[in-house]
Design a protein around this motif. Structure first.
Motif, PDB file in Angstrom:
ATOM      1  N   THR A  41     -40.893 -29.549 -48.199  1.00  0.00           N
ATOM      2  CA  THR A  41     -39.855 -30.545 -47.903  1.00  0.00           C
ATOM      3  C   THR A  41     -40.288 -31.322 -46.665  1.00  0.00           C
ATOM      4  OG1 THR A  41     -37.555 -30.861 -47.169  1.00  0.00           O
ATOM      5  CG2 THR A  41     -38.572 -28.778 -46.600  1.00  0.00           C
ATOM      6  N   ILE A  98     -36.633 -29.777 -43.448  1.00  0.00           N
ATOM      7  CA  ILE A  98     -36.240 -28.416 -43.838  1.00  0.00           C
ATOM      8  C   ILE A  98     -34.793 -28.133 -43.446  1.00  0.00           C
ATOM      9  CG2 ILE A  98     -37.059 -27.223 -41.740  1.00  0.00           C
ATOM     10  CD1 ILE A  98     -38.203 -25.054 -43.740  1.00  0.00           C
ATOM     11  N   GLN A 143     -40.594 -22.598 -41.811  1.00  0.00           N
ATOM     12  CA  GLN A 143     -40.562 -21.951 -43.119  1.00  0.00           C
ATOM     13  C   GLN A 143     -39.382 -20.990 -43.208  1.00  0.00           C
ATOM     14  OE1 GLN A 143     -43.849 -18.622 -41.654  1.00  0.00           O
ATOM     15  NE2 GLN A 143     -44.229 -19.623 -43.580  1.00  0.00           N
ATOM     16  N   GLN A 199     -41.899 -26.768 -44.304  1.00  0.00           N
ATOM     17  CA  GLN A 199     -42.140 -28.126 -43.790  1.00  0.00           C
ATOM     18  C   GLN A 199     -43.315 -28.044 -42.833  1.00  0.00           C
ATOM     19  OE1 GLN A 199     -38.911 -30.027 -41.654  1.00  0.00           O
ATOM     20  NE2 GLN A 199     -40.069 -31.924 -41.400  1.00  0.00           N
TER      21      GLN A 199
END
Ligand code: FE2
Length: 378
Positions: A272, A275, A331, A349
């Motif tokens: 992403t 995040i 994460q 991310q």
């Protein structure tokens, strides 16, 4: 005079030429007990959109497959319609799980030939599929456990997914959650099997080992694992391979191997660009994540230095942070997506970092152990 130099240059080019050029992950296929409901879950909880369908109504009387998409992510949820189908055996043994990590290639026939001549085991010979929207060429080879890699050539196809599927439109189209593409896919293999599969990806698929973690990197008081990260030439496809290591108690990889009843895909990391927004949306839709203790956030900035994000927001959501030489990453890991403690997802991310969160391993694995203990499997 110039001839030998040219020849040398030519040889150098040949040496670095990628015999298996990959354009990224084409799709991830799950074998599940009920594809209709699984598709609904990935739409509702993760924000995927309906894309394509294959089943009895389209002339496929053996299986039903629902294709859902979000940005560059494509998931295929497939179920058998009768117990005599081979997929039913897969589900009986493994539960719901990932069957295929499919890779986009410019030439699926060449990809199959290149890997077969290096020792791959064929799963599907190159097959040409055609319909009114064009041509898809598909081939496949086996990897660890019952998992396979399909090679997908779709440069001459304009349809919803591939021949055999029809476009799937519904009235229920939940908004997406900002998930973009597959960052990496991790496989769990058996005791002392990691190097065998590292050699498979090196010799048969032309990947390189870019990072290695041993049990001194990945161990807690109770359990340990070892991991090697394999990457293809352009870095679009990364497959870390885990094997269990000896610890005082049962490691997460051993728990996986027991409940998946063999080797298989442990987690898929979904990228992403935001995040905090993505994980907020996922949590609001019911996706459950592992939590680290609040004390993690008391010292994390001493370890990772300055970050752009608001630490309070990261702490609230339980997002982890790590830094390497090139930048940092954010994460978080879901709980298993099935009742069996097998497959889960990572949301990641990257802000420059190309690594995998080594600084978070201890806190993360302790969080996993707390879940294992709740399940009675530690
Ligand atoms: Fe990961």
């Amino acid at each position: 005079m110039s001839f030998p130099i040219k020849e040398k240059a030519g040889m150098a080019n040949a040496a670095v030429q990628d015999f298996l050029p990959l354009e990224g992950t084409d799709y991830v296929e799950f074998y599940v007990g009920n594809a209709k409901q699984a598709a609904h879950y990935y739409k509702t909880a993760f924000g995927f959109q309906s894309a394509a369908y294959s089943g009895p109504e389209t002339g496929n009387h053996d299986t039903a497959s629902y294709v859902v998409q979000q940005n560059k992510l494509t998931f295929v949820l497939t179920t058998p319609l009768k117990s005599s189908h081979s997929i039913a055996q897969h589900i009986f043994k493994h539960g719901d799980g990932i069957k295929a990590l499919s890779l986009r290639v410019p030439d699926a026939t060449d990809a199959w030939q290149q890997t077969m001549q290096r020792g791959a085991t064929s799963y599907m010979e190159p097959t040409i599929l055609t319909d009114k929207d064009g041509v898809v060429v598909i081939s496949g080879i086996h990897t660890y456990g019952d998992t396979v890699h399909f090679f997908i050539e779709r440069k001459n196809y304009r349809g919803a997914f591939m021949p055999g599927y029809v476009e799937w439109r519904t009235h229920y189209n939940p908004t997406d959650t900002g998930l973009l593409y597959v960052d990496h896919c991790v496989g769990n293999v058996g005791w002392n099997q990691m190097n065998k599969w590292v050699a498979f990806y090196e010799n048969i698929m032309g990947f390189r080992n870019i990072l290695t973690f041993d049990d001194t990197d990945i161990s807690t008081e109770y359990s340990a694992l070892m991991s090697k990260v394999m990457s293809n030439g352009n870095g679009f496809v990364k497959f870390p391979i885990n094997e269990p290591a000896k610890g005082k108690k049962k490691s997460q990889v051993e728990e996986y191997l027991e409940f998946y009843d063999g080797e298989g895909v442990q987690h898929v990391a979904l990228a992403t660009n935001n995040i905090i927004e993505t994980v907020t949306a996922l949590q609001n839709r019911g996706v459950e994540f592992l939590k680290v203790p609040a004390s993690y956030y008391e010292t994390v900035l001493e370890r990772v230095g300055h970050i752009q994000e608001d630490l309070a927001a990261l702490r609230e959501l339980g997002i982890l942070i790590d830094r390497d030489d090139e930048g940092y990453l954010l994460q978080i890991f879901t709980k298993p997506e099935e009742d069996r403690p097998t497959l889960f997802f990572e949301i990641i991310q990257r802000r420059g970092a190309k690594s995998f969160g080594k600084g978070n391993f201890k806190a993360l694995f302790e969080a996993i152990e707390r879940e294992q203990a709740l399940r009675g499997n530690l």
